[in-house]
Motif scaffolding. Structure first.
Motif, PDB file in Angstrom:
ATOM      1  N   VAL A   1      18.604  31.743  -2.541  1.00  0.00           N
ATOM      2  CA  VAL A   1      19.539  31.721  -1.415  1.00  0.00           C
ATOM      3  C   VAL A   1      20.961  31.474  -1.919  1.00  0.00           C
ATOM      4  O   VAL A   1      21.920  32.109  -1.451  1.00  0.00           O
ATOM      5  CB  VAL A   1      19.122  30.642  -0.398  1.00  0.00           C
ATOM      6  N   PHE A   2      21.113  30.551  -2.862  1.00  0.00           N
ATOM      7  CA  PHE A   2      22.428  30.300  -3.459  1.00  0.00           C
ATOM      8  C   PHE A   2      23.046  31.597  -3.980  1.00  0.00           C
ATOM      9  O   PHE A   2      24.231  31.880  -3.768  1.00  0.00           O
ATOM     10  CB  PHE A   2      22.281  29.296  -4.607  1.00  0.00           C
ATOM     11  N   LEU A   3      22.232  32.403  -4.642  1.00  0.00           N
ATOM     12  CA  LEU A   3      22.720  33.656  -5.205  1.00  0.00           C
ATOM     13  C   LEU A   3      22.959  34.726  -4.139  1.00  0.00           C
ATOM     14  O   LEU A   3      23.841  35.582  -4.292  1.00  0.00           O
ATOM     15  CB  LEU A   3      21.716  34.182  -6.234  1.00  0.00           C
ATOM     16  N   ALA A   4      22.189  34.675  -3.053  1.00  0.00           N
ATOM     17  CA  ALA A   4      22.247  35.730  -2.039  1.00  0.00           C
ATOM     18  C   ALA A   4      23.382  35.565  -1.042  1.00  0.00           C
ATOM     19  O   ALA A   4      23.858  36.556  -0.470  1.00  0.00           O
ATOM     20  CB  ALA A   4      20.920  35.790  -1.290  1.00  0.00           C
TER      21      ALA A   4
ATOM     22  N   LEU B   1      27.325  25.391   2.103  1.00  0.00           N
ATOM     23  CA  LEU B   1      25.933  25.851   2.158  1.00  0.00           C
ATOM     24  C   LEU B   1      25.436  26.205   0.764  1.00  0.00           C
ATOM     25  O   LEU B   1      24.341  25.805   0.359  1.00  0.00           O
ATOM     26  CB  LEU B   1      25.819  27.067   3.080  1.00  0.00           C
ATOM     27  N   ARG B   2      26.238  26.941   0.007  1.00  0.00           N
ATOM     28  CA  ARG B   2      25.828  27.334  -1.340  1.00  0.00           C
ATOM     29  C   ARG B   2      25.650  26.111  -2.235  1.00  0.00           C
ATOM     30  O   ARG B   2      24.695  26.015  -3.010  1.00  0.00           O
ATOM     31  CB  ARG B   2      26.864  28.277  -1.972  1.00  0.00           C
TER      32      ARG B   2
ATOM     33  N   LEU C   1      22.343  24.975  -4.177  1.00  0.00           N
ATOM     34  CA  LEU C   1      22.360  24.809  -5.627  1.00  0.00           C
ATOM     35  C   LEU C   1      21.860  23.426  -6.026  1.00  0.00           C
ATOM     36  O   LEU C   1      21.062  23.275  -6.956  1.00  0.00           O
ATOM     37  CB  LEU C   1      23.779  25.022  -6.156  1.00  0.00           C
ATOM     38  N   SER C   2      22.318  22.406  -5.305  1.00  0.00           N
ATOM     39  CA  SER C   2      21.902  21.038  -5.604  1.00  0.00           C
ATOM     40  C   SER C   2      20.398  20.868  -5.436  1.00  0.00           C
ATOM     41  O   SER C   2      19.724  20.262  -6.278  1.00  0.00           O
ATOM     42  CB  SER C   2      22.659  20.070  -4.694  1.00  0.00           C
ATOM     43  N   LYS C   3      19.859  21.399  -4.356  1.00  0.00           N
ATOM     44  CA  LYS C   3      18.413  21.309  -4.117  1.00  0.00           C
ATOM     45  C   LYS C   3      17.625  22.053  -5.188  1.00  0.00           C
ATOM     46  O   LYS C   3      16.576  21.592  -5.647  1.00  0.00           O
ATOM     47  CB  LYS C   3      18.080  21.860  -2.730  1.00  0.00           C
ATOM     48  N   ALA C   4      18.125  23.215  -5.573  1.00  0.00           N
ATOM     49  CA  ALA C   4      17.436  24.006  -6.594  1.00  0.00           C
ATOM     50  C   ALA C   4      17.395  23.271  -7.927  1.00  0.00           C
ATOM     51  O   ALA C   4      16.346  23.190  -8.576  1.00  0.00           O
ATOM     52  CB  ALA C   4      18.128  25.361  -6.761  1.00  0.00           C
ATOM     53  N   MET C   5      18.522  22.727  -8.337  1.00  0.00           N
ATOM     54  CA  MET C   5      18.583  22.079  -9.639  1.00  0.00           C
ATOM     55  C   MET C   5      17.772  20.794  -9.680  1.00  0.00           C
ATOM     56  O   MET C   5      17.140  20.478 -10.686  1.00  0.00           O
ATOM     57  CB  MET C   5      20.041  21.824 -10.022  1.00  0.00           C
TER      58      MET C   5
ATOM     59  N   SER D   1      24.380  13.670 -11.003  1.00  0.00           N
ATOM     60  CA  SER D   1      22.987  14.100 -11.197  1.00  0.00           C
ATOM     61  C   SER D   1      22.827  15.608 -11.035  1.00  0.00           C
ATOM     62  O   SER D   1      21.782  16.098 -10.592  1.00  0.00           O
ATOM     63  CB  SER D   1      22.059  13.369 -10.219  1.00  0.00           C
ATOM     64  N   SER D   2      23.851  16.361 -11.415  1.00  0.00           N
ATOM     65  CA  SER D   2      23.832  17.815 -11.261  1.00  0.00           C
ATOM     66  C   SER D   2      23.206  18.486 -12.478  1.00  0.00           C
ATOM     67  O   SER D   2      23.773  18.459 -13.574  1.00  0.00           O
ATOM     68  CB  SER D   2      25.260  18.340 -11.077  1.00  0.00           C
ATOM     69  N   ARG D   3      22.042  19.091 -12.296  1.00  0.00           N
ATOM     70  CA  ARG D   3      21.415  19.813 -13.401  1.00  0.00           C
ATOM     71  C   ARG D   3      22.250  21.028 -13.799  1.00  0.00           C
ATOM     72  O   ARG D   3      22.318  21.394 -14.965  1.00  0.00           O
ATOM     73  CB  ARG D   3      19.996  20.257 -13.034  1.00  0.00           C
TER      74      ARG D   3
END
Length: 331
Positions: free
Chosen positions: A76-79, A111-112, A116-120, A168-170
C-alpha cells in the motif's frame, strides 16, 4: 501474475482499500515481494512461498501468516502515489465529486508514513520470529536471508535504537546500513584487531556468542552506532540524481515532502556531538579490552600489538620492577 500475498489478506490488513481492484496493486506487489520480502527470506525460502501461494499449509502457512501484514502495508505504501491520480485523455488528473475531494498532500503523506511504519515493524517481527523458528525454516537459516540478517555487529533496529534514537524505524535503519558496515570494517576492526573481529563475527553468525564476547557487544554497538551517525547526517542529506548530488532533508522516503534540511551550523554541531560520543564509546571499548584481556580471556587481543597494559607494564618484558615496598632492589 500470481503473488504471494492474497487479495483477501491485503484488504483485510488495510480495509480502507477494500473497494479498489486488486489489479491496481500489481506493480506495487511485484516491488514489495521482490525488493523487500525476498532479501529477508533469501532466495530458497522465498521460492517456497511463491510455490505455496494460495494453497500454503503447515510450516509454509505459518510463515505466510507472519509475513502477510507487513507485505500488505509495504504494498500500500508503494501503491498510494499511483492510486492518488487518474490518467485520462486529458492527461493526469485528480478526481473530485460533489461529495468528495482529493485529500491534501499532507494527509496522503501521513497515510504513506503510517503504512511504512507498520510494514517495517512487521518485518522486524518477522525476522525475530524466523530466528526463533530457524530449526523449522532451514532454507532461511542456511541461505542469504539469514547471512544478511547476521552479517554485522548491529543487526536489528532495536540494537541501534538502544544507542541512537531513530524512532525505531526499520526503514531508516536499513538506509544506515552502508554507514554501519563501513565503520565496522574499518575503525572497529582496527580497535579489535582482525582475529578478535573475525571471532566475534563468526559467533554472531553461528548464534554461539560466548559470555566474554557478549559483554563486549554493547560497547561495540554503541561505538558503531554513534560513529555511523557522523557520516549518515551528511549522507542522508544528499540525494544522488541525474543532475548530481542534491541537498535534501533527512526523511523516511525521498518521495515524501518531509521536514527540510537543518541549517548547516546545526548539522555541523550534530556531527561534532556524534563524533564526541563515538570517541568516548571507542575509548571505553579499548579500556575494557585492556583491563580484562589476559592469556585466557580475549587471548587473541592480549597477544596482539594492540594490547596496552593499563598499569603501564610491558607484558613481554621479564625484568623485575622495583617497588618502594621491596626490601631489596634488583638491578
Amino acid at each position: 501474475m500470481a503473488y504471494i500475498l492474497q487479495e483477501s489478506d491485503l484488504k483485510a490488513a488495510v480495509p480502507m482499500f477494500k473497494s479498489i481492484p486488486y489489479a491496481m496493486f500489481d506493480g506495487s506487489l511485484r516491488v514489495a515481494e521482490r525488493q523487500f520480502l525476498k532479501p529477508l527470506l533469501g532466495a530458497a525460502e522465498y521460492a517456497n512461498q511463491v510455490t505455496a501461494a494460495g494453497s500454503a499449509a503447515g510450516a509454509d502457512l505459518a510463515l505466510y501468516n507472519e509475513l502477510k501484514y507487513a507485505l500488505a502495508h509495504i504494498a500500500v505504501f508503494l501503491a498510494v502515489p499511483d492510486l492518488d491520480v487518474d490518467i485520462t485523455t486529458h492527461g493526469i488528473v485528480v478526481s473530485k465529486t460533489e461529495t468528495s475531494a482529493p485529500a491534501s498532500q499532507k494527509r496522503v503523506e501521513n497515510l504513506r508514513l503510517s503504512q511504512l511504519s507498520k510494514a517495517m515493524s512487521g518485518f522486524d517481527e518477522l525476522l525475530e520470529w524466523l530466528e526463533t523458528n530457524k530449526a523449522t525454516y532451514t532454507d532461511w537459516a542456511s541461505g542469504s536471508g539469514y547471512t544478511e540478517f547476521k552479517q554485522g555487529f548491529v543487526n536489528t533496529t532495536a540494537q541501534f535504537q538502544a544507542f541512537v534514537d531513530i524512532n525505531s524505524s526499520r526503514y531508516l535503519f536499513m538506509r544506515l546500513r552502508p554507514f554501519r558496515t563501513k565503520i565496522e570494517r574499518t575503525e572497529l576492526k582496527r580497535v579489535l584487531g582482525e582475529l578478535l573481529y573475525a571471532e566475534i563475527q563468526a559467533e554472531i553468525v553461528n548464534g554461539t556468542v560466548g559470555a566474554d564476547n557478549t559483554a563486549l557487544l554493547p560497547l561495540i554497538r554503541e561505538a558503531v552506532s554513534t560513529r555511523s551517525m557522523t557520516q549518515a547526517i551528511v549522507g542522508l542529506n544528499m540525494q544522488v540524481s541525474e543532475q548530481g548530488y542534491l541537498v535534501s532533508g533527512i526523511q523516511e522516503s525521498s518521495t515524501m515532502n518531509m521536514k527540510k534540511q537543518g541549517p548547516p551550523d546545526q548539522l555541523d554541531g550534530m556531527v561534532k556531538q556524534w563524533n564526541q560520543d563515538a570517541e568516548h564509546a571507542f575509548g571505553e571499548l579499548r579500556e575494557y579490552l585492556n583491563a580484562n584481556a589476559s592469556a585466557t580471556k580475549y587471548a587473541v587481543y592480549f597477544s596482539s600489538a594492540l594490547y596496552v597494559d593499563p598499569n603501564g607494564i610491558d607484558k613481554d618484558e621479564d625484568k623485575h620492577r622495583n617497588l618502594p615496598s621491596d626490601t631489596s632492589f634488583v638491578f
